[in-house]
Design a protein around this motif. Structure first.
Motif, short mmCIF file in Angstrom:
data_model
loop_
_atom_site.label_atom_id
_atom_site.label_comp_id
_atom_site.label_asym_id
_atom_site.label_seq_id
_atom_site.Cartn_x
_atom_site.Cartn_y
_atom_site.Cartn_z
N SER A 44 35.31 37.05 14.60
CA SER A 44 35.97 38.12 15.04
C SER A 44 36.81 39.24 14.37
CB SER A 44 36.51 37.41 16.45
OG SER A 44 37.56 36.88 16.02
N SER A 45 37.17 38.94 12.84
CA SER A 45 38.23 40.04 12.03
C SER A 45 37.08 40.88 11.82
CB SER A 45 38.40 38.56 10.98
OG SER A 45 39.06 37.64 11.45
N ARG A 72 24.45 40.67 16.61
CA ARG A 72 25.62 39.86 16.87
C ARG A 72 26.50 40.69 17.32
NH1 ARG A 72 25.53 34.74 13.36
NH2 ARG A 72 25.08 36.23 11.98
N LEU A 73 27.46 40.35 16.61
CA LEU A 73 28.80 41.12 16.37
C LEU A 73 28.54 42.50 18.07
CD1 LEU A 73 31.22 41.75 14.95
CD2 LEU A 73 30.75 42.73 13.60
N ARG A 74 27.98 42.45 18.06
CA ARG A 74 27.15 43.59 19.49
C ARG A 74 28.11 42.59 20.23
NH1 ARG A 74 28.52 48.78 20.48
NH2 ARG A 74 27.04 49.54 18.38
N ALA A 75 27.68 41.40 20.45
CA ALA A 75 27.52 41.02 21.57
C ALA A 75 28.57 40.42 21.42
CB ALA A 75 26.55 39.68 21.43
N LEU A 76 29.89 39.84 20.41
CA LEU A 76 30.77 39.38 20.20
C LEU A 76 31.31 40.76 20.82
CD1 LEU A 76 32.42 37.16 20.18
CD2 LEU A 76 32.94 37.89 17.08
N ALA A 77 31.88 41.74 20.95
CA ALA A 77 31.86 42.95 20.74
C ALA A 77 32.02 43.06 22.57
CB ALA A 77 32.01 44.33 20.50
N THR A 78 31.13 43.34 23.03
CA THR A 78 31.07 42.96 24.41
C THR A 78 31.54 42.59 25.20
OG1 THR A 78 28.80 43.94 24.70
CG2 THR A 78 28.46 43.17 26.28
N LEU A 79 31.29 41.26 25.09
CA LEU A 79 32.27 39.61 25.36
C LEU A 79 33.41 39.59 25.38
CD1 LEU A 79 32.20 36.68 25.97
CD2 LEU A 79 32.85 36.52 23.81
N TYR A 80 34.47 40.31 24.40
CA TYR A 80 35.94 41.07 24.25
C TYR A 80 35.84 42.25 24.78
CZ TYR A 80 36.19 37.34 20.81
OH TYR A 80 36.01 35.81 20.20
#
Length: 92
Positions: A44-45, A72-80
């Motif tokens: 997440s950094s 996966r980073l796009r999905a993490l950004a969406t999650l956050y």
């Protein structure tokens, strides 16, 4: 173009932020574009670094976009709830 490294975790985040901020300051163009195509290992950094780049770009009156963001980073950004802050360039 702001180029992200292959690995961007908590251990590299501070140094990466400094490197990207310097590149951003030396680029006179109206748009800051981060290229995440090399990014393979991240946590997440990586989002924090991209959001800091965005903040720096906007403070300098530039637009900000990201190309080749790993799914996966796009999905993490969406999650956050920050995915809309990391758009692809209008011309992409």
């Amino acid at each position: 173009m702001l180029v992200l490294p292959a690995e961007l975790t908590h251990a590299q985040a501070t140094a990466c932020c400094g490197m990207l901020a310097q590149a951003l300051r030396s680029d006179p163009g109206p748009q800051a574009v981060a290229d995440a195509s090399a990014l393979r290992s991240f946590d997440s950094s990586a989002l924090a670094v991209l959001l800091e780049c965005r903040r720096e770009a906007l403070a300098r009156g530039k637009t900000f976009a990201v190309v080749h963001l790993h799914p996966r980073l796009r999905a993490l950004a969406t999650l956050y709830g920050v995915a809309e802050l990391l758009p692809e360039p209008a011309s992409a």
